[in-house]
Design a protein around this motif. Structure first.
Motif, PDB file in Angstrom:
ATOM      1  N   ALA A  50     -66.183  33.258 -48.402  1.00  0.00           N
ATOM      2  CA  ALA A  50     -67.470  32.887 -48.985  1.00  0.00           C
ATOM      3  C   ALA A  50     -68.240  31.961 -48.063  1.00  0.00           C
ATOM      4  N   ALA A  51     -67.512  31.103 -47.346  1.00  0.00           N
ATOM      5  CA  ALA A  51     -68.162  30.196 -46.401  1.00  0.00           C
ATOM      6  C   ALA A  51     -68.807  30.971 -45.261  1.00  0.00           C
ATOM      7  N   VAL A  52     -68.080  31.938 -44.719  1.00  0.00           N
ATOM      8  CA  VAL A  52     -68.621  32.755 -43.628  1.00  0.00           C
ATOM      9  C   VAL A  52     -69.851  33.526 -44.103  1.00  0.00           C
ATOM     10  N   ALA A  53     -69.761  34.092 -45.293  1.00  0.00           N
ATOM     11  CA  ALA A  53     -70.895  34.845 -45.844  1.00  0.00           C
ATOM     12  C   ALA A  53     -72.109  33.943 -46.036  1.00  0.00           C
ATOM     13  N   ALA A  54     -71.881  32.710 -46.509  1.00  0.00           N
ATOM     14  CA  ALA A  54     -72.993  31.777 -46.721  1.00  0.00           C
ATOM     15  C   ALA A  54     -73.640  31.396 -45.402  1.00  0.00           C
ATOM     16  N   VAL A  55     -72.822  31.192 -44.384  1.00  0.00           N
ATOM     17  CA  VAL A  55     -73.363  30.843 -43.068  1.00  0.00           C
ATOM     18  C   VAL A  55     -74.179  31.995 -42.508  1.00  0.00           C
ATOM     19  N   GLU A  56     -73.673  33.204 -42.641  1.00  0.00           N
ATOM     20  CA  GLU A  56     -74.399  34.369 -42.124  1.00  0.00           C
ATOM     21  C   GLU A  56     -75.716  34.571 -42.862  1.00  0.00           C
ATOM     22  N   ARG A  57     -75.727  34.250 -44.135  1.00  0.00           N
ATOM     23  CA  ARG A  57     -76.927  34.478 -44.954  1.00  0.00           C
ATOM     24  C   ARG A  57     -77.958  33.375 -44.795  1.00  0.00           C
ATOM     25  N   LEU A  58     -77.498  32.131 -44.691  1.00  0.00           N
ATOM     26  CA  LEU A  58     -78.404  30.986 -44.759  1.00  0.00           C
ATOM     27  C   LEU A  58     -78.644  30.299 -43.410  1.00  0.00           C
ATOM     28  N   LEU A  59     -77.827  30.607 -42.406  1.00  0.00           N
ATOM     29  CA  LEU A  59     -77.993  30.062 -41.057  1.00  0.00           C
ATOM     30  C   LEU A  59     -78.094  28.525 -41.041  1.00  0.00           C
ATOM     31  N   PRO A  60     -77.099  27.835 -41.579  1.00  0.00           N
ATOM     32  CA  PRO A  60     -77.127  26.369 -41.584  1.00  0.00           C
ATOM     33  C   PRO A  60     -76.841  25.808 -40.199  1.00  0.00           C
ATOM     34  N   ASP A  61     -76.986  24.507 -40.075  1.00  0.00           N
ATOM     35  CA  ASP A  61     -76.690  23.826 -38.807  1.00  0.00           C
ATOM     36  C   ASP A  61     -75.219  23.439 -38.694  1.00  0.00           C
ATOM     37  N   VAL A  62     -74.613  23.079 -39.828  1.00  0.00           N
ATOM     38  CA  VAL A  62     -73.235  22.591 -39.835  1.00  0.00           C
ATOM     39  C   VAL A  62     -72.490  23.189 -41.023  1.00  0.00           C
ATOM     40  N   GLY A  90     -59.463  28.140 -43.295  1.00  0.00           N
ATOM     41  CA  GLY A  90     -60.521  27.450 -42.579  1.00  0.00           C
ATOM     42  C   GLY A  90     -60.576  27.762 -41.098  1.00  0.00           C
ATOM     43  N   ILE A  91     -59.413  27.996 -40.498  1.00  0.00           N
ATOM     44  CA  ILE A  91     -59.379  28.280 -39.060  1.00  0.00           C
ATOM     45  C   ILE A  91     -60.024  29.620 -38.757  1.00  0.00           C
ATOM     46  N   GLU A  92     -59.676  30.641 -39.541  1.00  0.00           N
ATOM     47  CA  GLU A  92     -60.284  31.954 -39.320  1.00  0.00           C
ATOM     48  C   GLU A  92     -61.768  31.924 -39.660  1.00  0.00           C
ATOM     49  N   ALA A  93     -62.133  31.167 -40.675  1.00  0.00           N
ATOM     50  CA  ALA A  93     -63.553  31.022 -41.007  1.00  0.00           C
ATOM     51  C   ALA A  93     -64.286  30.326 -39.863  1.00  0.00           C
ATOM     52  N   CYS A  94     -63.667  29.297 -39.306  1.00  0.00           N
ATOM     53  CA  CYS A  94     -64.248  28.587 -38.172  1.00  0.00           C
ATOM     54  C   CYS A  94     -64.442  29.519 -36.982  1.00  0.00           C
ATOM     55  N   ARG A  95     -63.433  30.341 -36.727  1.00  0.00           N
ATOM     56  CA  ARG A  95     -63.520  31.277 -35.602  1.00  0.00           C
ATOM     57  C   ARG A  95     -64.687  32.249 -35.793  1.00  0.00           C
ATOM     58  N   ALA A  96     -64.818  32.770 -36.999  1.00  0.00           N
ATOM     59  CA  ALA A  96     -65.897  33.719 -37.277  1.00  0.00           C
ATOM     60  C   ALA A  96     -67.262  33.058 -37.174  1.00  0.00           C
ATOM     61  N   ILE A  97     -67.370  31.840 -37.686  1.00  0.00           N
ATOM     62  CA  ILE A  97     -68.649  31.124 -37.653  1.00  0.00           C
ATOM     63  C   ILE A  97     -69.018  30.749 -36.223  1.00  0.00           C
TER      64      ILE A  97
END
Length: 223
Positions: free
Chosen positions: A39-51, A63-70
């Motif tokens: 869900a975190a990766v999807a939110a980042v892809e959709r909303l393009l946050p800074d952090v 979290g590590i795999e999410a970090c890698r994807a982000i």
């Protein structure tokens, strides 16, 4: 400029607490909360946050795999939320592109400061928390150099010393004392090290210091 943040943690109280603290700042906006890594990766892809603040241990996608994807996806920078009992994941998180670490019991002001620092393109390597995590992990793990030592031949002697101190988690002020130079000079050396080695930030410098064997795994800070 408003710093846009995604907060991801499977513990709702922790997640909402961090979001509340950050949203109370005039220059920070929490654009989404997520209870798992996917869900975190999807939110980042959709909303393009800074952090993105990411808990290390999350369901569906950790979290590590999410970090890698982000990190692979663009400009959003990541900060891992961790505890000392999960420090075995530090090396993997660094490799995945994390720009720093925060303990879950971080003070309010330190949380806000961390988000601002990372959003500005810096990393959270210097604080004692990150240093302790790195030291404890490397002290328990023997790793053979993964990069040729010759990679460091592009550095001057002083730049090599700077990389050594970066790898040990020293701040610019501490490096200035160690090298008996000004902080301005240290900033120049750090910039040269990152540019010559093609590194994104200080955290990648730590990885490079260990993987080229400049610092042996298990070597205590200051030796």
């Amino acid at each position: 400029m408003t710093i846009r943040v995604v907060v991801a943690d499977d513990q709702e109280l922790v997640r909402s607490g961090f979001a509340m603290i950050l949203d109370a700042q005039e220059d920070i906006e929490v654009v989404a909360e997520a209870g798992d890594g996917a869900a975190a990766v999807a939110a980042v892809e959709r909303l393009l946050p800074d952090v993105a603040l990411l808990d290390v241990r999350m369901p569906v996608l950790d979290g590590i795999e999410a970090c890698r994807a982000i990190s692979a996806g663009g400009a959003c920078r990541t900060v891992m939320l961790t505890t000392f009992d999960s420090d075995e994941y530090v090396y993997e998180a660094l490799h995945a592109g994390a720009s720093g670490f925060l303990l879950k019991d971080v003070r309010r002001d330190d949380l806000v400061h961390a988000v601002r620092v990372v959003a500005a393109g810096e990393s959270l390597l210097a604080p004692s928390v990150a240093r302790r995590l790195i030291e404890e992990y490397t002290a328990a793990t023997v790793r053979a150099p993964a990069l040729p030592a010759e990679r460091l031949e592009v550095l001057t002697a002083r730049e090599r010393e700077t990389l050594l101190h970066l790898g040990r988690g020293l701040s610019n002020a501490e490096i200035a004392v160690a090298l008996v130079v000004s902080e301005h000079t240290v900033k120049s050396h750090v910039g040269n090290v990152l540019a010559k080695l093609g590194l994104r930030d200080r955290i990648q410098a730590v990885i490079c210091a260990y993987e080229t064997g400049l610092i042996a795994a298990g070597t205590p800070s200051g030796e």
